[in-house]
Design an enzyme around this catalytic site. Structure first.
Site, short mmCIF file in Angstrom:
data_model
loop_
_atom_site.label_atom_id
_atom_site.label_comp_id
_atom_site.label_asym_id
_atom_site.label_seq_id
_atom_site.Cartn_x
_atom_site.Cartn_y
_atom_site.Cartn_z
N PRO A 240 100.22 37.70 16.10
CA PRO A 240 101.07 37.15 17.17
C PRO A 240 100.87 37.79 18.54
CG PRO A 240 102.37 37.60 15.20
CD PRO A 240 100.99 38.13 14.94
N ASN A 241 100.90 36.93 19.53
CA ASN A 241 100.88 37.29 20.96
C ASN A 241 99.53 37.77 21.49
OD1 ASN A 241 103.74 36.76 21.43
ND2 ASN A 241 104.10 38.54 20.14
N ARG B 168 99.09 39.67 29.28
CA ARG B 168 100.18 40.36 28.58
C ARG B 168 100.09 41.88 28.80
NH1 ARG B 168 100.34 41.50 22.10
NH2 ARG B 168 102.41 42.41 22.07
N TYR C 86 97.47 46.80 27.33
CA TYR C 86 96.44 46.15 26.52
C TYR C 86 95.14 45.87 27.26
CZ TYR C 86 100.35 45.55 23.32
OH TYR C 86 101.41 45.79 22.48
N ASN D 33 94.13 42.63 13.25
CA ASN D 33 95.16 43.20 14.12
C ASN D 33 96.40 42.36 13.90
OD1 ASN D 33 96.90 44.06 16.07
ND2 ASN D 33 95.44 43.95 17.76
N ALA E 88 102.66 42.74 16.12
CA ALA E 88 103.95 43.35 15.74
C ALA E 88 104.23 43.24 14.24
CB ALA E 88 105.08 42.69 16.53
N GLU F 127 92.29 47.85 9.79
CA GLU F 127 93.38 47.48 10.70
C GLU F 127 93.02 47.98 12.09
OE1 GLU F 127 97.36 48.37 9.29
OE2 GLU F 127 97.92 49.01 11.31
N HIS G 87 93.97 48.15 16.34
CA HIS G 87 94.95 47.98 17.42
C HIS G 87 94.31 48.37 18.73
CE1 HIS G 87 98.20 47.39 14.57
NE2 HIS G 87 97.69 48.41 13.89
N ARG H 40 103.47 55.30 21.33
CA ARG H 40 104.34 54.35 22.03
C ARG H 40 105.77 54.45 21.49
NH1 ARG H 40 101.60 48.69 22.07
NH2 ARG H 40 103.23 48.37 23.62
#
Ligand code: DQA
Length: 145
Positions: A9-10, A17, A22, A73, A76, A97, A99, A106
């Site tokens: 998502p996103n 964004r 990012y 990835n 969230a 995985e 990111h 964070r």
């Protein structure tokens, strides 16, 4: 060798964004870099993005059937989706995985990854390069290097 890269998502909004977190590369820029890497590495790559948890689960199932390795990835969903975790646990190909950001540097909720424990390994914090590093690691793992 066939590899699959999945974005959750996103991640379709990359470029606009939160660029301070990012970076300014768009998802298409990142995908183009992954395709260029795959061409150089002599591997086939399939790339897919979805904003929907169930679609990500199904894409993980498909990768488990059709591919030799998976970079994912989960966005969230990383932090709370037991469905994505179980999908990764259910397939037998190696899974990295990835990111863009360092999820441990964070907000506290991001430092929990419910998916990491069932992945082969994780790459986090190298921006768009995280995906390339993940692909390299996956290829080496599959090749037995
Ligand atoms: C992310 C980190 C997640 O916490 C966030 O929800 C994302 C992107 C990353 O690539 O840094 O959507 O997975």
């Amino acid at each position: 060798m066939k590899l699959v890269a999945l974005h959750g998502p996103n991640l379709n909004l990359l470029g606009t964004r939160e660029p301070d977190v990012y970076g300014s590369q768009t998802l298409e820029d990142i995908n183009a870099a992954m395709r260029a890497w795959a061409e150089r590495a002599g591997v086939d790559i399939e790339i897919y993005q979805t904003n929907h948890e169930g679609e990500l689960v199904e894409a993980i199932h498909r990768a488990g059937r059709d591919a030799d390795g998976l970079v994912v990835n989960p966005g969230a969903l990383t932090h709370y989706s037991y469905a994505v975790r179980d999908a990764i646990a259910a397939i037998s190909i190696p899974v990295v995985e990835a990111h863009l950001s360092n999820i441990h540097a964070r907000e506290a909720f991001r430092s929990v990854s419910v998916t990491a424990a069932v992945a082969t390994g994780i790459v986090s914090g190298f921006g768009a390069r995280s995906y390339i590093l993940a692909l390299e690691a996956l290829k080496a793992r599959i090749a037995g290097d």
